[in-house]
Scaffold this motif. Sequence first.
Motif, PDB file in Angstrom:
ATOM      1  N   PHE A   1       0.755  -1.274  -0.004  1.00 34.64           N
ATOM      2  CA  PHE A   1      -0.194   0.002   0.052  1.00 34.64           C
ATOM      3  C   PHE A   1       0.793   1.251  -0.112  1.00 34.64           C
ATOM      4  N   HIS A   2       1.997   1.230   0.589  1.00 31.30           N
ATOM      5  CA  HIS A   2       2.883   2.119   0.551  1.00 31.30           C
ATOM      6  C   HIS A   2       3.230   2.627  -0.941  1.00 31.30           C
ATOM      7  N   GLY A   3       3.753   1.710  -1.445  1.00 24.60           N
ATOM      8  CA  GLY A   3       4.254   1.649  -2.696  1.00 24.60           C
ATOM      9  C   GLY A   3       2.971   2.282  -3.619  1.00 24.60           C
ATOM     10  N   LEU A   4       1.814   1.818  -3.407  1.00 22.19           N
ATOM     11  CA  LEU A   4       0.701   2.341  -4.391  1.00 22.19           C
ATOM     12  C   LEU A   4       0.371   3.725  -4.126  1.00 22.19           C
ATOM     13  N   LEU A   5       0.422   4.059  -2.810  1.00 18.71           N
ATOM     14  CA  LEU A   5       0.039   5.639  -2.599  1.00 18.71           C
ATOM     15  C   LEU A   5       1.405   6.107  -2.963  1.00 18.71           C
ATOM     16  N   SER A   6       2.356   5.765  -2.811  1.00 17.84           N
ATOM     17  CA  SER A   6       3.644   6.750  -3.384  1.00 17.84           C
ATOM     18  C   SER A   6       3.381   6.898  -5.074  1.00 17.84           C
ATOM     19  N   ALA A   7       2.959   5.896  -5.461  1.00 17.55           N
ATOM     20  CA  ALA A   7       2.828   5.955  -7.052  1.00 17.55           C
ATOM     21  C   ALA A   7       1.746   6.805  -7.557  1.00 17.55           C
ATOM     22  N   ILE A   8       0.999   7.229  -6.864  1.00 17.74           N
ATOM     23  CA  ILE A   8      -0.299   7.889  -7.202  1.00 17.74           C
ATOM     24  C   ILE A   8      -0.276   9.710  -6.705  1.00 17.74           C
ATOM     25  N   GLY A   9       1.237   9.644  -6.089  1.00 14.10           N
ATOM     26  CA  GLY A   9       1.491  10.886  -5.754  1.00 14.10           C
ATOM     27  C   GLY A   9       1.695  11.474  -4.321  1.00 14.10           C
ATOM     28  N   LEU A  10       1.271  10.520  -3.461  1.00 11.84           N
ATOM     29  CA  LEU A  10       1.546  10.759  -1.889  1.00 11.84           C
ATOM     30  C   LEU A  10       3.020  10.704  -1.699  1.00 11.84           C
ATOM     31  N   PRO A  11       3.773  11.734  -0.900  1.00  7.75           N
ATOM     32  CA  PRO A  11       5.149  11.540  -0.782  1.00  7.75           C
ATOM     33  C   PRO A  11       5.481  10.163  -0.017  1.00  7.75           C
ATOM     34  N   SER A  12       6.482   9.486  -0.441  1.00 14.07           N
ATOM     35  CA  SER A  12       6.657   8.485   0.344  1.00 14.07           C
ATOM     36  C   SER A  12       7.262   8.498   1.563  1.00 14.07           C
ATOM     37  N   GLU A  13       8.022   9.615   1.907  1.00 16.05           N
ATOM     38  CA  GLU A  13       8.598   9.883   3.429  1.00 16.05           C
ATOM     39  C   GLU A  13       7.199  10.270   4.193  1.00 16.05           C
ATOM     40  N   SER A  14       6.250  10.809   3.782  1.00 19.52           N
ATOM     41  CA  SER A  14       5.042  11.317   4.585  1.00 19.52           C
ATOM     42  C   SER A  14       4.440  10.378   5.453  1.00 19.52           C
ATOM     43  N   GLY A  15       4.314  10.876   6.826  1.00 12.65           N
ATOM     44  CA  GLY A  15       3.809  10.045   7.912  1.00 12.65           C
ATOM     45  C   GLY A  15       1.933   9.635   7.207  1.00 12.65           C
ATOM     46  N   TRP A  16       1.532  10.636   6.673  1.00 13.60           N
ATOM     47  CA  TRP A  16       0.054  10.305   6.331  1.00 13.60           C
ATOM     48  C   TRP A  16       0.208   9.068   5.208  1.00 13.60           C
ATOM     49  N   ASN A  17       1.211   9.120   4.569  1.00  8.14           N
ATOM     50  CA  ASN A  17       1.185   7.931   3.669  1.00  8.14           C
ATOM     51  C   ASN A  17       1.215   6.370   4.183  1.00  8.14           C
ATOM     52  N   TRP A  18       2.069   6.524   5.663  1.00  7.83           N
ATOM     53  CA  TRP A  18       2.115   5.257   6.341  1.00  7.83           C
ATOM     54  C   TRP A  18       0.752   5.175   7.096  1.00  7.83           C
ATOM     55  N   VAL A  19       0.153   6.200   7.501  1.00  6.25           N
ATOM     56  CA  VAL A  19      -1.195   6.170   8.003  1.00  6.25           C
ATOM     57  C   VAL A  19      -2.210   5.622   7.357  1.00  6.25           C
ATOM     58  N   LEU A  20      -2.357   5.994   6.236  1.00  7.06           N
ATOM     59  CA  LEU A  20      -3.103   5.465   5.118  1.00  7.06           C
ATOM     60  C   LEU A  20      -3.102   4.130   4.726  1.00  7.06           C
ATOM     61  N   SER A  21      -1.738   3.870   4.612  1.00  7.69           N
ATOM     62  CA  SER A  21      -1.611   2.336   4.807  1.00  7.69           C
ATOM     63  C   SER A  21      -1.965   1.675   5.833  1.00  7.69           C
ATOM     64  N   ILE A  22      -1.538   1.845   6.910  1.00 12.66           N
ATOM     65  CA  ILE A  22      -2.383   1.223   8.168  1.00 12.66           C
ATOM     66  C   ILE A  22      -3.824   0.955   7.931  1.00 12.66           C
ATOM     67  N   VAL A  23      -4.527   2.059   7.645  1.00 12.80           N
ATOM     68  CA  VAL A  23      -5.829   2.170   7.516  1.00 12.80           C
ATOM     69  C   VAL A  23      -6.283   1.015   6.397  1.00 12.80           C
ATOM     70  N   LEU A  24      -5.660   1.074   5.224  1.00 14.74           N
ATOM     71  CA  LEU A  24      -5.817   0.152   4.491  1.00 14.74           C
ATOM     72  C   LEU A  24      -5.636  -1.460   4.744  1.00 14.74           C
ATOM     73  N   LEU A  25      -4.695  -1.295   5.770  1.00 13.99           N
ATOM     74  CA  LEU A  25      -4.316  -2.813   6.294  1.00 13.99           C
ATOM     75  C   LEU A  25      -5.445  -3.220   6.950  1.00 13.99           C
ATOM     76  N   VAL A  26      -6.208  -2.321   7.580  1.00 17.57           N
ATOM     77  CA  VAL A  26      -7.389  -2.687   8.649  1.00 17.57           C
ATOM     78  C   VAL A  26      -8.547  -3.163   7.474  1.00 17.57           C
ATOM     79  N   LEU A  27      -8.527  -2.429   6.556  1.00 19.34           N
ATOM     80  CA  LEU A  27      -9.740  -2.909   5.454  1.00 19.34           C
ATOM     81  C   LEU A  27      -9.533  -4.143   4.987  1.00 19.34           C
TER      82      LEU A  27
END
Length: 312
Positions: free
Chosen positions: A15-41
């Motif tokens: 998910f971190h790779g997918l979010l980075s690919a669509i333009g979310l900065p890879s170093e952003s904490g929000w990228n990892w937060v969304l990755s965790i939320v998607l893990l929950v889903l």
Amino acid sequence: MWPFTWAVSFILSTFHGLLSAIGLPSESGWNWVLSIVLLVLVIRIILIPLFVKQIKSQRGMQVVQPEVQKLQAKYKGKKDAVSRQQMAQEQQALFKKHNVNPFMTCLPLLAQMPIFFALFWMLNRMREEQNQQQGYGALSAEEVQSFDGSSIFGVSMSDMFLPSFSADPTRWDVVLLTSVMIVTMVATQFFTQKQLMSKNMSEAALTGQFAQTQKMMLYLLPLVFVVGGVNFPVGVLVYWTATNFWTMGQQWWVIRNNPTPGSQAEKELNLRRAARGLPPFNETPKPVEQPKPTGKHLGQTSQPAKKKKRKK
């Protein structure tokens, strides 16, 4: 825990790779937060069959409560080993007769525990120098460094309430953020259990041992989250808060659209259905009765008229 840790790290990495690919900065904490939320889903979608079994088991437990109460009254005051054994055997036979398994009522929660501990285990090892150089699980060394270096509102994914509160000087940014997340996590857990008890339990189930167990869970589970939450990393708080929101929404939908028979939610659903001109929930429509023949002669209309024969 290694298989679960690898699976969790793989999903986060994907998910971190997918979010980075669509333009979310890879170093952003929000990228990892969304990755965790998607893990929950992903985890909660996988657990939907267990959730269905949990609902069926909870309703089955409510259905058998009157018989369980009769059984408890039968053996009331009998403390000897033989009576206790007989009561346990009769109770097991009762559960088997109605195809009820009390263990299923908490199975989705127990099924999430390996994922929860795997995430907790992983976050506690993100700052180790060996993992930052070699990677951890399915996460590369770059991803481990990115995760450990990322932050939201200046707070790292691995920061915790208690160590930050005890630090000198106190890290009030971590204390404030984790406090808000702990309160949100506890509030959603309490509301979910309260919603179940007030809306989706039959009158028979609101008395007896089953009701006492539910009331105990109403206050015990939030207390557990308060005690544990002060030692959870921010990433784990994100995971558990997100899964609580999912559980609350999933349960609300089930209670609203498929309530337990005899519950307050069923009465409310029937009122909504009546307002729309629909029959009550779970009521089998009565077959339309066909008019019975009376046997009365209707004259020429009783049979089709015959054509007169031509005279030759």
